[in-house]
Design a protein around this motif. Structure first.
Motif, PDB file in Angstrom:
ATOM      1  N   MET A 483      35.928  22.326  23.783  1.00 51.87           N
ATOM      2  CA  MET A 483      36.542  22.839  22.553  1.00 51.87           C
ATOM      3  C   MET A 483      35.708  23.969  21.956  1.00 51.87           C
ATOM      4  SD  MET A 483      38.101  19.420  20.692  1.00 51.87           S
ATOM      5  CE  MET A 483      36.577  18.495  20.766  1.00 51.87           C
ATOM      6  N   ALA A 484      34.378  23.818  22.020  1.00 51.95           N
ATOM      7  CA  ALA A 484      33.515  24.875  21.486  1.00 51.95           C
ATOM      8  C   ALA A 484      33.673  26.163  22.285  1.00 51.95           C
ATOM      9  CB  ALA A 484      32.065  24.413  21.499  1.00 51.95           C
ATOM     10  N   GLY A 485      33.756  26.027  23.611  1.00 48.54           N
ATOM     11  CA  GLY A 485      33.940  27.213  24.450  1.00 48.54           C
ATOM     12  C   GLY A 485      35.242  27.918  24.168  1.00 48.54           C
ATOM     13  N   PHE A 486      36.300  27.159  24.012  1.00 49.36           N
ATOM     14  CA  PHE A 486      37.585  27.787  23.697  1.00 49.36           C
ATOM     15  C   PHE A 486      37.553  28.437  22.318  1.00 49.36           C
ATOM     16  CE2 PHE A 486      42.060  27.855  22.412  1.00 49.36           C
ATOM     17  CZ  PHE A 486      42.612  28.490  23.524  1.00 49.36           C
ATOM     18  N   SER A 500      37.397  34.630  30.295  1.00 45.36           N
ATOM     19  CA  SER A 500      38.669  34.179  29.761  1.00 45.36           C
ATOM     20  C   SER A 500      38.473  32.895  28.960  1.00 45.36           C
ATOM     21  CB  SER A 500      39.660  33.937  30.898  1.00 45.36           C
ATOM     22  OG  SER A 500      39.223  32.840  31.696  1.00 45.36           O
ATOM     23  N   GLY A 501      39.538  32.465  28.272  1.00 45.09           N
ATOM     24  CA  GLY A 501      39.466  31.224  27.530  1.00 45.09           C
ATOM     25  C   GLY A 501      39.193  30.041  28.436  1.00 45.09           C
ATOM     26  N   ALA A 502      39.806  30.040  29.615  1.00 47.55           N
ATOM     27  CA  ALA A 502      39.555  28.959  30.577  1.00 47.55           C
ATOM     28  C   ALA A 502      38.108  28.965  31.047  1.00 47.55           C
ATOM     29  CB  ALA A 502      40.507  29.095  31.759  1.00 47.55           C
ATOM     30  N   ASP A 503      37.557  30.169  31.303  1.00 47.94           N
ATOM     31  CA  ASP A 503      36.155  30.263  31.719  1.00 47.94           C
ATOM     32  C   ASP A 503      35.234  29.662  30.672  1.00 47.94           C
ATOM     33  OD1 ASP A 503      36.939  31.570  34.010  1.00 47.94           O
ATOM     34  OD2 ASP A 503      36.630  33.569  33.172  1.00 47.94           O
ATOM     35  N   LEU A 504      35.441  30.015  29.409  1.00 49.84           N
ATOM     36  CA  LEU A 504      34.579  29.529  28.337  1.00 49.84           C
ATOM     37  C   LEU A 504      34.739  28.024  28.130  1.00 49.84           C
ATOM     38  CD1 LEU A 504      35.018  32.445  25.797  1.00 49.84           C
ATOM     39  CD2 LEU A 504      32.898  31.811  26.947  1.00 49.84           C
TER      40      LEU A 504
END
Length: 1000
Positions: A483-486, A500-504
């Motif tokens: 969740m923090a990465g997104f 990308s959002g998926a990567d993060l």
């Protein structure tokens, strides 16, 4: 709350822990790979001629063209000056191109064409139709490639209203599914390397009616022959059948030349070459040295203008003495386009071949002008694309060179070559941020695994608490981190814009999960280190040092190249302390056991290392032994006697009882003999009728049917029958009622029940589980590899006895150190309260042995070492999904097999405690995590080296393939351990619990 309230079994908990490690590894590999192995950006622009202004093409010199591709036609196959000494099987056999070039130098040109790697067929079709460059990762699309959407020679022909006939390799249909003339399209299966003739005969059957019937409405014929390539894959170039195939191609060419009219251009080329073993895919010299011959009855040149310009490079083929004209294979694209009066495809980076425009200075100058403008237009369009920043550092130099190209022919050629080399370097492109994040995830998993490994060893009796903590805290950390990465993606931080959002989300989940697990288990890990005895600590330092050296070796291209020679020395080095410590063993029996079994393991490892294939870089210091046919007479006897050797090892603990005799002597032996018989029939078929037409030899047809049937029966019986038998079979124990030799007065006829095989109840049953997969792998492995597999099995069993003997030594020394005899008598090493002597030697040895088995079964960290012919074990044609599964099993099966044996080192000679509990599962988990730790560390070493040396000259030749091997191997090892714990160990523990009531 006890852990049992939320997990059904302890094995489920163990599997969840291993699954969490698999997730972390997969996340790191996914991110790093996406940053390291990128594909080239293909622009969708089309070359079009403007209504006014400079023309974008030349008046056509020919109205029609016949393009014949002989797959894997290496330059020396048609060269008049081949290497010395020439081979009678492929030199001076396909002679027509050299003869016509010598007789009519104005009509015929012979070139050595450099085929850009990867040298797989689909990538080369892309190159010779678009003029663009492939990237390393594009090789994977050779199997099931997608439609080519960028501008190409095929596209320009269709835009000009030309009819294109296609005959042969069906790879063209995947690349251009709607581009060929329906009434003249005859594709054939391209991957059936067992069939040497069907495709070639099909091309011949449809080619000559098109050529000889002048009313046929074709403009371009593409005929793609596959026989030469298939001969190379199956028999290697140095085989008499190669001569027969090249003679057939020579006859075809003569007939084609006789059928040509003056208005038709003939082009003969190889899409790539082949190495000494007949393989291709990489960038070795013999793989990239393809042939190109262009012929026209009308004539192609009136004056040697090109030679006078001094812009035509020459090269000397490896081992030859006379230089040959060198071109880039993609130079064919602009050359053919202008000869046929078409615009050059937009993405082209090739240069026109000057000799073919030497009808006058103006013609050549105009061709070079059009070519230069096309390349410059492409570079400018690429600069304005999303990937244009890649050109920033070289744009000024390219602009100056493009400006100078307006002045002279020499400057134009120099500009186009500069553009080509710039793009070759540029498309080794990297997303550094993604690479760093992925490498961080992988690197962080090293201390994570190390801490959990130590914690499990310290809490051997309460390992479930450690496992539960890892799952709960690791999952919580993954959810929080994800969740923090997104959230970071939502805020769009500038330095993370390339992710990308998926990567993060993935990287955040993995990193936070790892950090939480590390912080939660530091204390027990410290306790484990402090509680280690000096002897155990010393034994752990050597494998740790070997691991560090192994990981650091990947920073050197020389050490990476010679890894197959380094690994056996590492393994034998691990055994050396055992030999020295054997002399101080407390009993003569243990001294003999340690010396014998350690010596046997070392000798077997050394013997395995003799069996190898050679990388190109290892020549001439390396000698190939893997393809020797001298082992053929011995593989059937070997298959017959392997069960004898295994039973001898089981007999040491009297575990050759119960189901073991039937399993080994009847079922398993039959499967192994069948696997050996398959390869004997395969060799016989090749020896008897390799050069016979596919449907013209009854013996060849019968042998092919026989070996296909044998393989299917063996693979099916092993996969289904073997595992069903093992799952339902009883333990390898036997109950006997015995009468004492000297009955007492009080009990003259007293009898007792003796359980034979009791001491090795766990190990013997699990060994049968491993042997079922061994039989599968044995069948899909060529004969020399079968010898290596058998030797690896003996090495595993010998090392098991070494480990067991070391534990006996530790037990005796511990009992001698007890304060009183009663304490020594009460000692029970299988009790959970009594920790075993934990060292890193066993996991390190398992990892090294699996790598050694990989190399000794004929594999290297190169694309060309993949044994493609195994795709046809049990099948006469390429059959999905079985073909890729069989090739994957052959390639990574040795790693899977040895890793599958990990639980044996926790189970071997461990007696059940009736109604009690043993720590088999805890020790298995410790060994599994230790094995993962070794593989993770060398995986990080290979990935880190590839990242740091990404601009190294040998990055795509040495470092990238080794990283890819390490990444796939890491996942294979994780999956193997999941299967070992979740299936093998689970079922064995259930059987023992049912019979003796013992918990794990």
């Amino acid at each position: 709350m006890p852990w049992q309230t939320w997990l059904p079994t302890k094995h489920a908990l163990a599997a969840l822990v291993l699954s969490w490690v698999l997730f972390v590894h997969s996340a790191g590999l996914f991110l790093f790979t996406r940053g390291f192995l990128l594909t080239r950006l293909s622009l969708e622009d089309l070359s079009t001629c403007p209504a006014s202004g400079s023309p974008c093409t030349l008046p056509p010199q020919h109205q029609k063209a016949v393009i014949l591709i002989i797959d894997a036609l290496r330059f020396d196959f048609i060269s008049p000056h081949p290497p010395s000494p020439p081979s009678p099987n492929f030199h001076h056999v396909l002679t027509l191109p050299a003869e016509l070039t010598a007789a009519h130098p104005d009509r015929s040109f012979l070139f050595q064409a450099f085929a850009d790697p990867p040298t797989t067929t689909l990538q080369r079709i892309k190159g010779i139709t678009t003029g663009s460059l492939p990237t390393f990762i594009d090789m994977g699309s050779n199997f099931g490639g997608t439609q080519i959407s960028e501008d190409s020679l095929i596209t320009q022909l269709r835009r000009a209203g030309k009819n294109i006939a296609l005959l042969g390799d069906d790879t063209w249909m995947g690349a251009y599914p709607t581009s060929f003339y329906p009434n003249a399209t005859h594709p054939f299966d391209s991957f059936n390397v067992e069939d040497l003739h069907t495709v070639d005969e099909g091309v011949i059957r449809y080619l000559f009616p098109l050529l000889e019937n002048k009313s046929e409405p074709w403009d371009v014929i593409i005929g793609h022959f596959l026989g030469v390539d298939h001969v190379g894959h199956r028999f290697m170039p140095e085989h008499p059948v190669m001569k027969s195939k090249l003679m057939q191609m020579n006859r075809v060419l003569k007939r084609v030349v006789d059928s040509l009219d003056d208005d038709t251009l003939l082009v003969l080329l190889g899409d790539h070459g082949m190495d000494a073993r007949g393989d291709h895919g990489g960038d070795a010299y013999l793989e990239t040295a393809s042939a190109l011959w262009i012929y026209s009855k009308r004539g192609l040149s009136r004056a040697p203008i090109a030679s006078a310009l001094g812009v035509t490079p020459f090269t000397v083929f490896q081992g030859a003495a006379v230089p040959a004209r060198l071109v880039q294979q993609i130079d064919l694209v602009p050359t053919l386009s202008l000869l046929l009066g078409l615009p050059i495809p937009f993405n082209n980076l090739g240069s026109v071949i000057p000799e073919l425009f030497s009808t006058g200075q103006d013609t050549l100058s105009e061709a070079l002008r059009i070519n230069t403008e096309q390349v410059w237009n492409y570079l400018r369009a690429y600069r304005s694309s999303a990937s244009g920043g890649e050109l920033d550092s070289v744009w000024d130099a390219l602009s100056i060179s493009a400006k100078d190209a307006q002045g002279s022919v020499r400057a134009q050629v120099a500009f186009m070559r500069q553009a080509l080399e710039t793009c070759r370097e540029m498309w080794a492109q990297f997303n550094v941020v993604r690479m760093v994040v992925g490498l961080s995830v992988l690197a962080l998993s090293i201390p994570t695994l190390c801490i959990v490994y130590l914690a499990l060893g310290e809490e051997r009796g309460r390992w479930e608490d450690v496992g539960k903590s890892v799952i709960i805290k690791g999952t919580a950390g993954a959810l929080t981190g994800g969740m923090a990465g997104f959230g970071l993606h939502v805020f769009s931080l500038e330095y993370l814009e390339s992710l990308s959002g998926a990567d993060l989300a993935i990287s955040g989940a993995a990193i936070v999960s790892e950090l939480v697990v590390i912080l939660s288990h530091i204390s027990p890990a410290r306790s484990a280190i402090s509680s280690l005895s000096s002897q155990s600590l010393t034994r752990s330092l050597l494998p740790a040092l070997i691991l560090i050296l192994h990981a650091l070796a990947f920073t050197s291209n020389s050490f990476t190249i010679w890894e197959d020679r380094i690994v056996p020395y590492f393994f034998i080095t691990l055994l050396t302390p055992v030999l020295f410590s054997a002399f101080s063993a407390p009993t003569a029996h243990l001294r003999r056991r340690l010396l014998y079994f350690a010596g046997l393991a070392g000798v077997c490892a050394r013997a395995m290392s003799v069996n190898t294939v050679c990388r190109e870089e290892q020549q001439p210091q390396c000698h190939v032994t893997f393809f020797s046919t001298s082992v053929l007479p011995f593989i059937a006897p070997l298959a017959y006697f392997i069960p004898v050797a295994v039973r001898r090892f089981l007999a040491i603990s009297k575990s050759d009882k119960g189901i073991a005799p039937f399993f080994l002597n009847a079922f398993w032996r039959t499967m192994l003999v069948g696997g050996a018989a398959y390869w004997l029939v395969e060799w016989t078929e090749g020896a008897m009728g390799a050069d016979a037409p596919s449907q013209g030899n009854v013996w060849v047809w019968g042998l092919r049917l026989l070996r296909t049937g044998v393989a299917r029966v063996i693979l099916g019986s092993t996969l289904v029958g073997g595992y069903v038998l093992w799952w339902n079979a009883p333990l390898c124990v036997e109950l006997r009622m015995e009468t004492p030799d000297k009955p007492t007065k009080d009990a003259p006829e007293a009898k007792k029940i003796v359980v034979l095989g009791f001491a090795n109840t766990y190990g013997s049953s699990y060994l049968l589980f491993v042997l079922v997969f061994f039989a599968l792998l044995f069948t899909v492995t060529p004969p020399t590899g079968q010898v290596a597999l058998a030797t690896a099995l003996v090495t595993i069993l010998a090392y098991l006895e070494v480990v067991d003997s070391q534990r006996d030594v530790a037990a005796l020394e511990q009992s001698f150190s007890m304060a009183s005899p009663s304490e020594a008598l009460d000692l029970n090493l299988e009790s959970e309260s009594q920790p075993r002597s934990m060292t890193f030697s066993e996991p390190a040895a398992i990892a090294l042995l699996s790598i050694l088995t990989f190399f000794s079964t004929g594999h290297q960290a190169t694309i060309s070492s993949i044994q493609w012919k195994t795709a046809f074990v049990g099948f006469s044609t390429l059959t999905y999904p079985f073909a890729p599964v069989l090739v994957a099993m052959n390639t990574f099966g040795p790693l899977f097999f040895v890793t599958l044996a990990v639980p044996l080192f926790a189970m071997w000679n461990v007696s059940p405690i009736p109604k009690g509990r043993v720590s088999v599962l805890a020790d298995t988990m410790t060994l599994a995590l230790g094995t993962m730790l070794y593989w993770t560390t060398i995986g990080v070493g290979s990935a880190g080296s590839a990242a740091l040396l990404r601009r190294h000259l040998m990055v795509w030749k040495i470092f990238a393939p080794r990283f890819m091997l390490g990444g796939v191997a890491l996942v294979v090892v994780d999956v193997a351990l999941l299967v070992a714990v979740g299936v093998g160990s689970l079922r064995v523990s259930a059987k023992v619990k049912k019979m003796f009531g013992t918990e794990v």
